[in-house]
Structure formats: C-alpha cells, structure tokens
Write a protein that holds these residues in place. Structure first.
Motif, PDB file in Angstrom:
ATOM      1  N   GLY A 267       0.758  -1.265  -0.042  1.00  0.00           N
ATOM      2  CA  GLY A 267      -0.011  -0.094   0.009  1.00  0.00           C
ATOM      3  C   GLY A 267       0.710   1.323   0.078  1.00  0.00           C
ATOM      4  N   GLU A 268       2.197   1.300  -0.201  1.00  0.00           N
ATOM      5  CA  GLU A 268       3.038   2.385  -0.333  1.00  0.00           C
ATOM      6  C   GLU A 268       2.355   3.195  -1.481  1.00  0.00           C
ATOM      7  N   LYS A 269       2.281   4.456  -1.072  1.00  0.00           N
ATOM      8  CA  LYS A 269       1.759   5.446  -2.163  1.00  0.00           C
ATOM      9  C   LYS A 269       2.805   5.816  -3.241  1.00  0.00           C
ATOM     10  N   ILE A 270       2.551   5.893  -4.501  1.00  0.00           N
ATOM     11  CA  ILE A 270       3.775   6.231  -5.483  1.00  0.00           C
ATOM     12  C   ILE A 270       3.301   7.299  -6.132  1.00  0.00           C
ATOM     13  N   ASP A 271       3.943   8.500  -6.226  1.00  0.00           N
ATOM     14  CA  ASP A 271       3.985   9.578  -7.224  1.00  0.00           C
ATOM     15  C   ASP A 271       4.812   9.235  -8.648  1.00  0.00           C
ATOM     16  N   ILE A 272       4.153   9.178  -9.580  1.00  0.00           N
ATOM     17  CA  ILE A 272       5.062   9.249 -10.764  1.00  0.00           C
ATOM     18  C   ILE A 272       5.129  10.644 -11.391  1.00  0.00           C
ATOM     19  N   VAL A 273       6.419  11.169 -11.660  1.00  0.00           N
ATOM     20  CA  VAL A 273       6.529  12.363 -12.237  1.00  0.00           C
ATOM     21  C   VAL A 273       7.289  12.388 -13.271  1.00  0.00           C
ATOM     22  N   LYS A 274       7.265  13.315 -14.070  1.00  0.00           N
ATOM     23  CA  LYS A 274       8.038  13.560 -15.325  1.00  0.00           C
ATOM     24  C   LYS A 274       9.153  14.309 -15.160  1.00  0.00           C
ATOM     25  N   TRP A 275      10.494  13.765 -15.458  1.00  0.00           N
ATOM     26  CA  TRP A 275      11.825  14.172 -15.406  1.00  0.00           C
ATOM     27  C   TRP A 275      11.837  15.543 -16.358  1.00  0.00           C
ATOM     28  N   ASN A 276      12.671  16.715 -16.057  1.00  0.00           N
ATOM     29  CA  ASN A 276      13.018  17.577 -16.928  1.00  0.00           C
ATOM     30  C   ASN A 276      14.361  18.160 -16.806  1.00  0.00           C
ATOM     31  N   ALA A 277      14.924  18.267 -18.038  1.00  0.00           N
ATOM     32  CA  ALA A 277      16.374  18.985 -17.740  1.00  0.00           C
ATOM     33  C   ALA A 277      16.243  20.525 -17.270  1.00  0.00           C
ATOM     34  N   ASP A 278      15.305  21.092 -17.331  1.00  0.00           N
ATOM     35  CA  ASP A 278      15.378  22.580 -16.703  1.00  0.00           C
ATOM     36  C   ASP A 278      14.585  22.044 -15.062  1.00  0.00           C
ATOM     37  N   PRO A 279      15.445  22.599 -14.335  1.00  0.00           N
ATOM     38  CA  PRO A 279      15.374  22.345 -12.816  1.00  0.00           C
ATOM     39  C   PRO A 279      14.159  22.952 -12.500  1.00  0.00           C
ATOM     40  N   ALA A 280      13.616  23.957 -12.892  1.00  0.00           N
ATOM     41  CA  ALA A 280      12.506  24.754 -12.299  1.00  0.00           C
ATOM     42  C   ALA A 280      11.156  23.737 -12.613  1.00  0.00           C
ATOM     43  N   LYS A 281      11.104  23.513 -14.028  1.00  0.00           N
ATOM     44  CA  LYS A 281      10.299  22.616 -14.339  1.00  0.00           C
ATOM     45  C   LYS A 281      10.164  21.186 -13.557  1.00  0.00           C
ATOM     46  N   TYR A 282      11.328  20.607 -13.353  1.00  0.00           N
ATOM     47  CA  TYR A 282      11.412  19.386 -12.762  1.00  0.00           C
ATOM     48  C   TYR A 282      10.692  19.520 -11.097  1.00  0.00           C
ATOM     49  N   ILE A 283      11.434  20.628 -10.592  1.00  0.00           N
ATOM     50  CA  ILE A 283      10.858  20.787  -9.321  1.00  0.00           C
ATOM     51  C   ILE A 283       9.446  20.779  -9.223  1.00  0.00           C
ATOM     52  N   ALA A 284       8.769  21.680 -10.127  1.00  0.00           N
ATOM     53  CA  ALA A 284       7.359  21.819 -10.074  1.00  0.00           C
ATOM     54  C   ALA A 284       6.641  20.314 -10.415  1.00  0.00           C
ATOM     55  N   ASN A 285       7.229  19.692 -11.230  1.00  0.00           N
ATOM     56  CA  ASN A 285       6.638  18.367 -11.474  1.00  0.00           C
ATOM     57  C   ASN A 285       6.729  17.313 -10.233  1.00  0.00           C
TER      58      ASN A 285
END
Length: 348
Positions: A267-285
């Motif tokens: 039951g461990e919750k898993i968030d799958i996020v999109k990686w981005n080379a732009d740090p700002a976009k990556y952090i937002a994701n």
C-alpha cells in the motif's frame, strides 16, 4: 587407494566444478600432514600420489651435508654417495619411508579433503552467483526469525533481512513468500552472507523495470527515486521517444502496472513524475500532486523558491512535510515553499 577410488574422486571433482589437478594437489598436501600427525615425524617429506593407479609413496627429503647433525633432515655426503656417486653437497636426497598401513589413513584423509574442497567450491559458486545479482530482486521463503532478523531461504543460500531493512508494519511468519532486494553479498568463513532489503530505493526501481516493458526495453528511463518505505515514494521518469508518455507507461492501463507495485509494497503510495532537464520545471513536477505557480532557482546554491496557491500550500508541503521532503530528495535541490499570500506579504 585403488584406481576406481581415484576415478570416483576425479569424476566428483569435475561434477562440482573443481579441477582434478587442484583436488589431487590438495590431497597430497593433506597426506603430508596425515603422515606427520600419525607417525610423529618432523621430517621434510614429499608424498607422491599416482593419478591413475592410486598408489601412494612417501619420501623423506634430506639435504646432503659433510657430516649429518640431524638425520631426519640431513644425510652425510658419504651416505649419499653410497646411494649414488653423483650426489654433491646441498643436493636433496629422497628416501622412501612409506608406512605399511598408510593406505587406510590416506583413503580417509583424501575423502575429508574432497568433501572440504567440494564444500568450498559450492560456497564459491554460490558467492559468484549471488554477488553478480547485487542490486537485483530475489524471491524467497521465510525460514525463521531470530532477534527480529528474518532469515529468507533463496534456494541455494539463505539471506538476512535485518530489522532496519524491513518496512514499517511488515510482519513475517515461517513459510511466507517474500520479494527482497540484494544490497550486499559478503564472503565469510561459513560461506556467503547475503544481505537483503525491503526499504531500499533500488527495490522500487527494479519493480518498475520488471513491470514496465518500456523501462526494460530502455525507451523509458528512471532518472531518480525517493522513498519513505511503507508510506510514500516518488519516481522521476523520462522517455527517449517523444510519442511515448513516460508517466502513462508506468501507470499502465487503468493504473494496473503501478497498482501491482503498490500491492507488493503493502500500500505504499507512489507518485510518478516527469523528469525535466530544466530544474524549475522538474521541481514543479516533483511537488505533484500540488499545483505550482512559479519556481525560482539558484544554480550556485542548488536552492529553489516555490510559490503555490494558498489552498495548495498544505498539499505541497504534505503531512509532516513529507511531500516537500521527498521532492527535495528526488531532485537533489533544496526547496523553500511559500503560498502566494506569504510571498506577497514578504514583498510588501
């Protein structure tokens, strides 16, 4: 020892992956010890074991000197030349000293050596097999529990699942099937020691690699994993093919792929996020499921300032700071989260 005995040793050695040469050399070395132990000899001896017939000969090795002081180790030049006129000082003379009843002792000694060598070879093969599987998942059956350590039978070997590597809320009983991740294989005098984990981020990574064909085929790449075992995880993924959505591939049809992994991790919750080379976009994701208004980054300090809508602040931070903590771990950036009204107040 007879010829059949020798052939049996040689065949057994081959079956167990031990070179017959190594086996017979070990038997000869053991026979020297057996001779000295049983016949109280301090002599320098050599044992010759015929590889075909199994005949054994023991030779005392004596150095040729002018006058022998210790007849167990030395022979006078006169005595040596009575055997062969070609002997000179410092030569080594070999004299046969094979005891009459040495065959029985030799057979028992050889058997012990073979058993020991086979055990060592099997341990070596098990070590090689499992050390090559470090950072991989293995299936096993719980054998026993001692002082909170869970011992898992992997078939050829036993692994240890230490308390620190068990997920919160995990319970184990004899006969349970369990999936674990090999973190280390150590060589010990009692054979290989295999250390496994249920909390390692690598377990989550390998589960996705096994469950998602696009990851296995190298189309989708796992860039980073952050875990708080048994509670929540984040995984950043990237697609090398623009036509394939990396998050969708990992979630699967109707969430089937990720659900299989969630079930495995109790039951461990898993968030799958999109990686981005732009740090700002990556952090937002990485702060998903929270929505982000803006991200300011300072490359030099690896610091970021994130602004979120007021109603999203608690979601962005998460319970006891969990969401923000996992996002920081996933991206390797420090993240300072403020709501729009907090940011506005600071500006004023």
């Amino acid at each position: 020892m007879n010829a059949e005995f020798m052939q049996a040793f040689e065949q057994l050695g081959r079956e167990k992956g031990i070179s017959p040469v190594v086996l017979f050399d070990a038997i000869e070395a053991a026979l020297i010890s057996a001779y000295k132990r049983n016949f109280g000899s301090a002599q320098n001896v050599r044992v010759s074991l015929d590889r075909t017939t199994g005949e054994i000969h023991v030779y005392a090795r004596k150095t040729v000197v002018e006058e022998a002081q210790d007849i167990r180790l030395e022979m006078s030049l006169a005595d040596a030349r009575s055997l062969d006129m070609r002997y000179e000082l410092e030569d080594v003379v070999e004299v046969e000293v094979t005891p009459k009843n040495f065959g029985r002792i030799a057979a028992q000694t050889a058997k012990q050596v073979v058993v020991q060598r086979i055990r060592e070879a099997e341990r070596g093969m098990i070590y090689e097999e499992f050390s090559s599987r470090e950072s991989d998942i293995v299936n096993g059956i719980v054998q026993r529990i001692e002082q909170k350590n869970v011992f898992v039978d992997l078939g050829k070997a036993e692994a240890i699942l230490a308390p620190s590597e068990q997920m919160p809320g995990d319970t184990y009983k004899h006969g349970d099937r369990v999936k674990t991740y090999i973190i280390e294989v150590k060589k010990t005098t009692k054979g290989p020691q295999i250390l496994v984990s249920r909390t390692h981020p690598g377990l989550l990574k390998r589960l996705f690699e096994l469950e998602v064909p696009e990851i296995h085929d190298g189309i989708v790449e796992i860039k980073s994993v952050a875990r708080e075992p048994g509670l929540r995880s984040k995984i950043a993924v990237h697609s090398r093919d623009e036509d394939i959505d990396p998050v969708g591939a990992c979630v699967g049809h109707k969430g089937m792929r990720v659900q299989t992994i969630v079930n495995e991790l109790k039951g461990e919750k898993i968030d799958i996020v999109k990686w981005n080379a732009d740090p700002a976009k990556y952090i937002a994701n990485a702060l998903s499921p929270a929505k982000v208004v803006s991200v300011e980054v300072s490359e030099a300090e690896k610091m970021s300032k994130v602004i979120v809508p007021d109603y999203q602040l608690s979601l962005a931070i998460g319970k006891e700071g969990q969401n923000a903590r996992l996002a920081a771990k996933l991206t390797s950036w420090k993240i300072d989260i403020k709501s729009e009204s907090q940011a506005q107040a600071l500006e004023e």
